[in-house]
Enzyme design. Sequence first.
Site, mmCIF file in Angstrom:
data_model
loop_
_atom_site.group_PDB
_atom_site.id
_atom_site.type_symbol
_atom_site.label_atom_id
_atom_site.label_comp_id
_atom_site.label_asym_id
_atom_site.label_seq_id
_atom_site.Cartn_x
_atom_site.Cartn_y
_atom_site.Cartn_z
ATOM 1 C CD GLU A 50 -2.863 -0.727 -0.151
ATOM 2 O OE1 GLU A 50 -3.130 0.462 -0.565
ATOM 3 O OE2 GLU A 50 -3.556 -1.505 -0.530
ATOM 4 C CG LEU A 93 9.330 2.674 -6.293
ATOM 5 C CD1 LEU A 93 9.404 1.802 -5.188
ATOM 6 C CD2 LEU A 93 8.114 2.385 -7.115
ATOM 7 C CE1 TYR A 133 -7.185 3.200 -0.467
ATOM 8 C CE2 TYR A 133 -4.763 3.188 -0.433
ATOM 9 C CZ TYR A 133 -6.107 2.721 -0.950
ATOM 10 O OH TYR A 133 -6.017 1.435 -1.771
ATOM 11 C CG ASP A 151 -8.006 4.072 -4.268
ATOM 12 O OD1 ASP A 151 -9.274 3.914 -4.525
ATOM 13 O OD2 ASP A 151 -7.213 3.445 -4.638
ATOM 14 C CB CYS A 210 -21.079 0.000 -18.515
ATOM 15 S SG CYS A 210 -20.311 1.762 -17.841
HETATM 16 FE FE1 SF4 Z 1 -18.511 1.829 -13.616
HETATM 17 FE FE2 SF4 Z 1 -19.975 1.324 -15.636
HETATM 18 FE FE3 SF4 Z 1 -19.698 -0.340 -13.602
HETATM 19 FE FE4 SF4 Z 1 -21.087 1.851 -13.266
HETATM 20 S S1 SF4 Z 1 -21.661 0.112 -14.483
HETATM 21 S S2 SF4 Z 1 -19.575 0.838 -11.801
HETATM 22 S S3 SF4 Z 1 -19.918 3.069 -14.588
HETATM 23 S S4 SF4 Z 1 -18.241 0.057 -14.781
#
Ligand code: SF4
Length: 359
Positions: A50, A93, A133, A151, A210
């Site tokens: 991390e 780094l 975080y 994050d 998506c």
């Molecule tokens: Fe992200 Fe699309 Fe999944 Fe929604 S549906 S969390 S915008 S990848």
Amino acid sequence: MTADHHSGKEVNISALRKALLTWYDVRALSLPWRAPPGERADPYAVWLSEVMLQQTTVAAVLPRFQRFIERWPNVQALAAAPLEDVLAEWAGLGYYARARNLHACARLVVEVHDGRFPQDPAQLRTLPGIGAYTAAAIAAIAFNVPVMPVDGNVERITARLFAIDQPLPAVKKRIAARAATLQNAHRPGDFAQAMMDLGRTVCTPKAPTCAACPLKDVCRAHAHGLAADLPRRERRKEKPHRSGMAFILHNSSGQVLLRRRSLSGLLAGMPEFPSQGWDDAPPFWPDARPFGVKTRPLARVRHVFTHFVLDLEVREGLHPVLADDDLPDGYFWLDPLELSVVGLPGLMKKVARSAGFLD
Ligand code: SF4
């Protein structure tokens, strides 16, 4: 269930948790500091990864993490290492304060906490280099404490899930509060890592996929066709510019002059070609004649720090007689062949390259 004003609809949080954990059980990225889904990871490895991942990509961290772990396999070994070795291993780094804090933290864990990382995020935050975080990430991943590390990845996913369309950074706190409601008490470590993986591989900044997302049925941004537009940001101000000089001084044996920077401020404790004018100290050699040596311009290098852009003029000169005994504290002559192993920070590697010392 919970709703945000833009969507007017509720997000089904228990469906979201289930879908994400099921996806993680199959798709979890295999990373050397991770335990398989359902198992507990080594707190030392989680902490080290991390800290390394702060401001750095997984791809850049992977080989460095392996080397660190092989050289210092546990917190006791790291605490016992000389700071200089840790800084040299860290070279490249960037953000060297992290390496100094890493070392200081290892010492505190050994001396104050008996070699065991605390489990409570509030206690973890008292250790050097561990912010909100990182404390939450260690607590969740290594100790299954139900807190949510927030994050950039988690921020982005959360803004999209709830279709929060006010701009960052003003809306940061509100997004963090929303993200906290997503965490679960059953598998907090896996859930946090699932969010990280989703942000790295599916819900990416520019082109979220998506169609392949396990959360598409509950995501409000997807429902509204807003995914790639969120989170919104206020326009960034341009970074200020600074300029300065770096000197490459040779002696008649073909060595070059280096010095170690002071232990506070920028690139603290790191070796460098003597440089001036770009940090907070006033120029030491305003006539560009270090130790009275006439120098000539050789190259220009540009380096982008977190808070400013630096243009450095590299100048070169010869000092045939200056002996080790006559050098001020912190200065030393070095064979250019050793420049690759002395642990130069990124800026000084650029200077070395501009003079033909490094490839
Ligand atoms: Fe992200 Fe699309 Fe999944 Fe929604 S549906 S969390 S915008 S990848």
